[in-house]
Enzyme design. Structure first.
Site, PDB file in Angstrom:
ATOM      1  N   VAL A 158       0.828  -1.209   0.000  1.00  0.00           N
ATOM      2  CA  VAL A 158       0.000   0.000   0.000  1.00  0.00           C
ATOM      3  C   VAL A 158       0.863   1.260   0.000  1.00  0.00           C
ATOM      4  O   VAL A 158       0.375   2.343  -0.305  1.00  0.00           O
ATOM      5  CB  VAL A 158      -0.952   0.001   1.214  1.00  0.00           C
ATOM      6  CG1 VAL A 158      -1.785   1.271   1.288  1.00  0.00           C
ATOM      7  CG2 VAL A 158      -1.865  -1.216   1.168  1.00  0.00           C
ATOM      8  N   GLU A 159       2.142   1.116   0.288  1.00  0.00           N
ATOM      9  CA  GLU A 159       3.006   2.290   0.368  1.00  0.00           C
ATOM     10  C   GLU A 159       3.906   2.395  -0.866  1.00  0.00           C
ATOM     11  O   GLU A 159       3.464   2.811  -1.919  1.00  0.00           O
ATOM     12  CB  GLU A 159       3.800   2.263   1.676  1.00  0.00           C
ATOM     13  CG  GLU A 159       2.882   2.365   2.901  1.00  0.00           C
ATOM     14  CD  GLU A 159       3.622   2.518   4.203  1.00  0.00           C
ATOM     15  OE1 GLU A 159       4.414   3.480   4.327  1.00  0.00           O
ATOM     16  OE2 GLU A 159       3.427   1.683   5.108  1.00  0.00           O
TER      17      GLU A 159
END
Length: 376
Positions: A158-159
């Site tokens: 997600v990063e």
């Protein structure tokens, strides 16, 4: 309104100038004189039983660097380039600075950060100011060093969503980095270890500038206004902030449940429990430093409050403190328990403004760092 005049150092004070905390009345002038003394002679703080490793407030300390990754100017400069380089992400668009912007208090100003493909994260980006002092990193303390911590966002889907081996390979293809790493580490071909050492050396240089509170402690007694000194006293007494926000960096580096677990609901986050799997850690999150807190909005692990006023109002109310009601809830070993150090404060509007004023006094001038020219 009847005025009670008090003669102190040749100055007359009105009754409205009294500050009563813990049944001890002080005039504002008396508070200024008390807090103009060395910290060892300050009024006794209201500290709860069971508070561990309590430390008095103090001047901002200088950062410390680990023996296995000592400071050098060139290493820090190399780390700064890596910090601002979006090529550390698989998309080539997200840098460490994307979520830790100097002009936004080294956070990103968002409730939760946006990462790869604009995916929202689960938690607010903690400020990196004074991160050298953190004993365990992230809101839940899952990393035990900066060198350990930096690997998480790089790989997180997600990063930055980058495989470490591939990122290492990609950076090694950049001739500018080959030259710089050889200058710092003595070799053109570098590994994740050298990348981590350079990046975290720069991160350890991210420190708060000297605040007006620091200058007050140095003996410049007019640096704080009467309202700010009143706020300092309340911070250490009636407002109970110092139970968790103590020491020179205004954090105990411990984990506490402030009642924002959303247990059994949509936004549930059990915090440190996800790391330790211990029932007593349900809903606990790391105490953030309050230095420069005026610039690190929004607040709490989920970015719930966009202003300090809102956060303080919640603390004044005692924070959420749900109690088990049904037999099932009473038998649930994971039912969250709000920290016993949180309770309704009864601060008046004037007292809340004093605490907020003091929080402004421990916030220094915001930093501006220009985007460096990246190696090619």
């Amino acid at each position: 309104m009847k005025l009670l005049l008090v003669l102190l150092s040749g100055v007359l004070f009105a009754a409205s100038a009294f500050v009563t905390v813990s049944d001890q009345p002080f005039t504002l002038e008396q508070l200024r004189q008390l807090y103009s003394q060395p910290t060892s002679q300050w009024p006794k703080p209201d500290v709860d039983p069971g508070i561990q490793n309590f430390r008095e407030l103090g001047p901002r300390p200088d950062p410390k660097f680990p023996k296995d990754n000592p400071y050098s100017e060139k290493k820090a400069e190399l780390g700064k380039l890596l910090f601002f380089d979006p090529r550390l992400s698989v998309s080539g668009q997200i840098a460490c600075a994307s979520c830790h912007e100097p002009q936004l208090g080294w956070g990103d100003g968002k409730q939760v950060s946006l990462g790869h493909d604009r995916q929202p994260g689960k938690r607010n980006a903690m400020t990196l100011l004074n991160v050298w002092n953190a004993e365990q990193l992230f809101w839940d303390g899952r990393a035990n060093s900066l060198e350990h911590q930096m690997r998480f966002p790089l790989q997180d889907r997600v990063e930055m969503n980058h495989e470490l081996a591939q990122m290492e390979k990609n950076l090694n293809k950049i001739k500018g980095y080959q030259v710089l790493f050889k200058e710092v580490f003595g070799k053109e071909k570098f590994t994740m270890q050298e990348i981590a050492q350079a990046l975290t050396t720069f991160e350890r240089t991210i420190v708060s500038r000297k605040s007006r509170f620091d200058r007050f402690l140095e003996g410049k007694k007019n640096e704080l206004t009467d309202l700010e000194i009143k706020g300092l006293h309340l911070f250490r007494t009636k407002a109970r902030c110092i139970n968790c926000h103590n020491g020179p960096l205004f954090t105990d580096n411990q984990f506490h449940n402030v009642g924002l677990t959303y247990y059994g609901r949509k936004y549930e986050d059990l915090g440190r429990y996800h790391v330790t799997k211990r029932a007593e850690d349900v809903g606990k999150f790391r105490t953030p430093s309050l230095r420069d807190v005026a610039y690190s909005a929004p607040y709490f692990h989920n970015g719930l409050f966009p202003t300090l006023e809102g956060a303080l109002n919640m603390y004044n109310a005692g924070m959420p403190n749900l109690q088990p009601k049904t037999d099932a809830e009473k038998a649930d070993t994971l039912f969250p328990k709000t920290s016993p150090h949180l309770k309704p404060l009864g601060l008046t509007e004037e007292e809340k403004q004093a605490v907020l004023a003091f929080l402004g006094a421990i916030s220094s001038v915001q930093q501006r760092i220009a985007q460096p020219e990246l190696p090619q």
